[in-house]
Design a protein around this motif. Sequence first.
Motif, PDB file in Angstrom:
ATOM      1  N   ALA A   1      48.897  22.561 -28.558  1.00  0.00           N
ATOM      2  CA  ALA A   1      49.922  23.478 -28.054  1.00  0.00           C
ATOM      3  C   ALA A   1      49.654  24.913 -28.459  1.00  0.00           C
ATOM      4  O   ALA A   1      49.855  25.837 -27.666  1.00  0.00           O
ATOM      5  CB  ALA A   1      51.305  23.038 -28.537  1.00  0.00           C
ATOM      6  N   VAL A   2      49.189  25.134 -29.679  1.00  0.00           N
ATOM      7  CA  VAL A   2      48.928  26.518 -30.095  1.00  0.00           C
ATOM      8  C   VAL A   2      47.718  27.080 -29.350  1.00  0.00           C
ATOM      9  O   VAL A   2      47.719  28.237 -28.935  1.00  0.00           O
ATOM     10  CB  VAL A   2      48.789  26.660 -31.631  1.00  0.00           C
ATOM     11  N   VAL A   3      46.703  26.269 -29.132  1.00  0.00           N
ATOM     12  CA  VAL A   3      45.524  26.726 -28.393  1.00  0.00           C
ATOM     13  C   VAL A   3      45.882  27.030 -26.936  1.00  0.00           C
ATOM     14  O   VAL A   3      45.320  27.939 -26.329  1.00  0.00           O
ATOM     15  CB  VAL A   3      44.389  25.678 -28.493  1.00  0.00           C
ATOM     16  N   ALA A   4      46.851  26.317 -26.383  1.00  0.00           N
ATOM     17  CA  ALA A   4      47.268  26.536 -24.999  1.00  0.00           C
ATOM     18  C   ALA A   4      48.268  27.690 -24.841  1.00  0.00           C
ATOM     19  O   ALA A   4      48.511  28.148 -23.726  1.00  0.00           O
ATOM     20  CB  ALA A   4      47.890  25.250 -24.438  1.00  0.00           C
ATOM     21  N   HIS A   5      48.828  28.155 -25.931  1.00  0.00           N
ATOM     22  CA  HIS A   5      49.872  29.185 -25.878  1.00  0.00           C
ATOM     23  C   HIS A   5      49.280  30.549 -25.523  1.00  0.00           C
ATOM     24  O   HIS A   5      48.163  30.881 -25.904  1.00  0.00           O
ATOM     25  CB  HIS A   5      50.567  29.265 -27.243  1.00  0.00           C
ATOM     26  N   ASP A   6      50.048  31.351 -24.764  1.00  0.00           N
ATOM     27  CA  ASP A   6      49.596  32.701 -24.403  1.00  0.00           C
ATOM     28  C   ASP A   6      49.250  33.542 -25.629  1.00  0.00           C
ATOM     29  O   ASP A   6      48.320  34.354 -25.583  1.00  0.00           O
ATOM     30  CB  ASP A   6      50.669  33.447 -23.595  1.00  0.00           C
ATOM     31  N   GLN A   7      49.974  33.372 -26.726  1.00  0.00           N
ATOM     32  CA  GLN A   7      49.710  34.167 -27.932  1.00  0.00           C
ATOM     33  C   GLN A   7      48.334  33.883 -28.530  1.00  0.00           C
ATOM     34  O   GLN A   7      47.823  34.672 -29.317  1.00  0.00           O
ATOM     35  CB  GLN A   7      50.793  33.916 -28.990  1.00  0.00           C
ATOM     36  N   PHE A   8      47.723  32.777 -28.148  1.00  0.00           N
ATOM     37  CA  PHE A   8      46.380  32.434 -28.632  1.00  0.00           C
ATOM     38  C   PHE A   8      45.307  33.198 -27.862  1.00  0.00           C
ATOM     39  O   PHE A   8      44.181  33.307 -28.297  1.00  0.00           O
ATOM     40  CB  PHE A   8      46.162  30.921 -28.500  1.00  0.00           C
ATOM     41  N   ARG A   9      45.679  33.727 -26.712  1.00  0.00           N
ATOM     42  CA  ARG A   9      44.726  34.433 -25.861  1.00  0.00           C
ATOM     43  C   ARG A   9      44.596  35.882 -26.309  1.00  0.00           C
ATOM     44  O   ARG A   9      45.078  36.803 -25.690  1.00  0.00           O
ATOM     45  CB  ARG A   9      45.161  34.347 -24.404  1.00  0.00           C
ATOM     46  N   ASP A  10      43.921  36.035 -27.427  1.00  0.00           N
ATOM     47  CA  ASP A  10      43.735  37.333 -28.056  1.00  0.00           C
ATOM     48  C   ASP A  10      42.283  37.402 -28.508  1.00  0.00           C
ATOM     49  O   ASP A  10      41.801  36.487 -29.175  1.00  0.00           O
ATOM     50  CB  ASP A  10      44.685  37.466 -29.253  1.00  0.00           C
ATOM     51  N   ASP A  11      41.607  38.480 -28.148  1.00  0.00           N
ATOM     52  CA  ASP A  11      40.206  38.602 -28.545  1.00  0.00           C
ATOM     53  C   ASP A  11      40.048  38.987 -30.014  1.00  0.00           C
ATOM     54  O   ASP A  11      38.952  39.001 -30.544  1.00  0.00           O
ATOM     55  CB  ASP A  11      39.450  39.580 -27.644  1.00  0.00           C
ATOM     56  N   CYS A  12      41.152  39.301 -30.672  1.00  0.00           N
ATOM     57  CA  CYS A  12      41.153  39.645 -32.098  1.00  0.00           C
ATOM     58  C   CYS A  12      40.240  40.831 -32.390  1.00  0.00           C
ATOM     59  O   CYS A  12      39.651  40.937 -33.462  1.00  0.00           O
ATOM     60  CB  CYS A  12      40.772  38.447 -32.964  1.00  0.00           C
ATOM     61  N   ALA A  13      40.115  41.719 -31.424  1.00  0.00           N
ATOM     62  CA  ALA A  13      39.290  42.914 -31.594  1.00  0.00           C
ATOM     63  C   ALA A  13      39.997  44.135 -31.020  1.00  0.00           C
ATOM     64  O   ALA A  13      39.356  45.082 -30.575  1.00  0.00           O
ATOM     65  CB  ALA A  13      37.929  42.714 -30.939  1.00  0.00           C
ATOM     66  N   GLY A  14      41.316  44.092 -30.999  1.00  0.00           N
ATOM     67  CA  GLY A  14      42.082  45.241 -30.531  1.00  0.00           C
ATOM     68  C   GLY A  14      42.572  45.145 -29.108  1.00  0.00           C
ATOM     69  O   GLY A  14      43.344  45.988 -28.667  1.00  0.00           O
TER      70      GLY A  14
END
Length: 170
Positions: A49-62
């Motif tokens: 569920a966390v991997v599928a969540h929109d909040q997980f879709r972050d490149d973590c580079a700004g």
Amino acid sequence: MTELDFVDLTFVNFRDHSFPEGSAHGFRWVDLRSFCFPRGNQDRGLLAAVVAHDQFRDDCAGGGVDPAGTRHGPYWLRAVGPDGYQPVSRTETEQVLRQWAGQHGALPDSLEDALDTALFAVVNSASRLYRLRDLSSAVHDWSGVHIDFHEFIAIDDERQLLTLLVAADD
């Protein structure tokens, strides 16, 4: 599928703290994203569920959250799934994170306090912890922006809270 409700984002930026002249702490940060979950879920369902969540879709580079994103940290998003996480002890989690945070020398008291309050409090209250394993075969085209990238998931059964922890640099 398990439903997660996004609750909060906590961001600890090392640049917000005063370091001695010439220290190499640079562009390092900790990102914590917390989600509520209903009782009775199995860990695999929570990880999925966390991997599928929109909040997980972050490149973590700004770049921030991008619902259509294809990257997560240094990895192609399609390569990250629940099987990419392995159980890890509280001791090992804390050791990895403290070593990463202090790798360039002593931290200012204000940063130590911020990390204790935001990061290590979550680690210490977790019922279980998972660490994203090395997915070096799935690095994306500009993954070299991260020198260090550490990702953990903390599951707190008592508070019904899952927290995605990323400690990295860019």
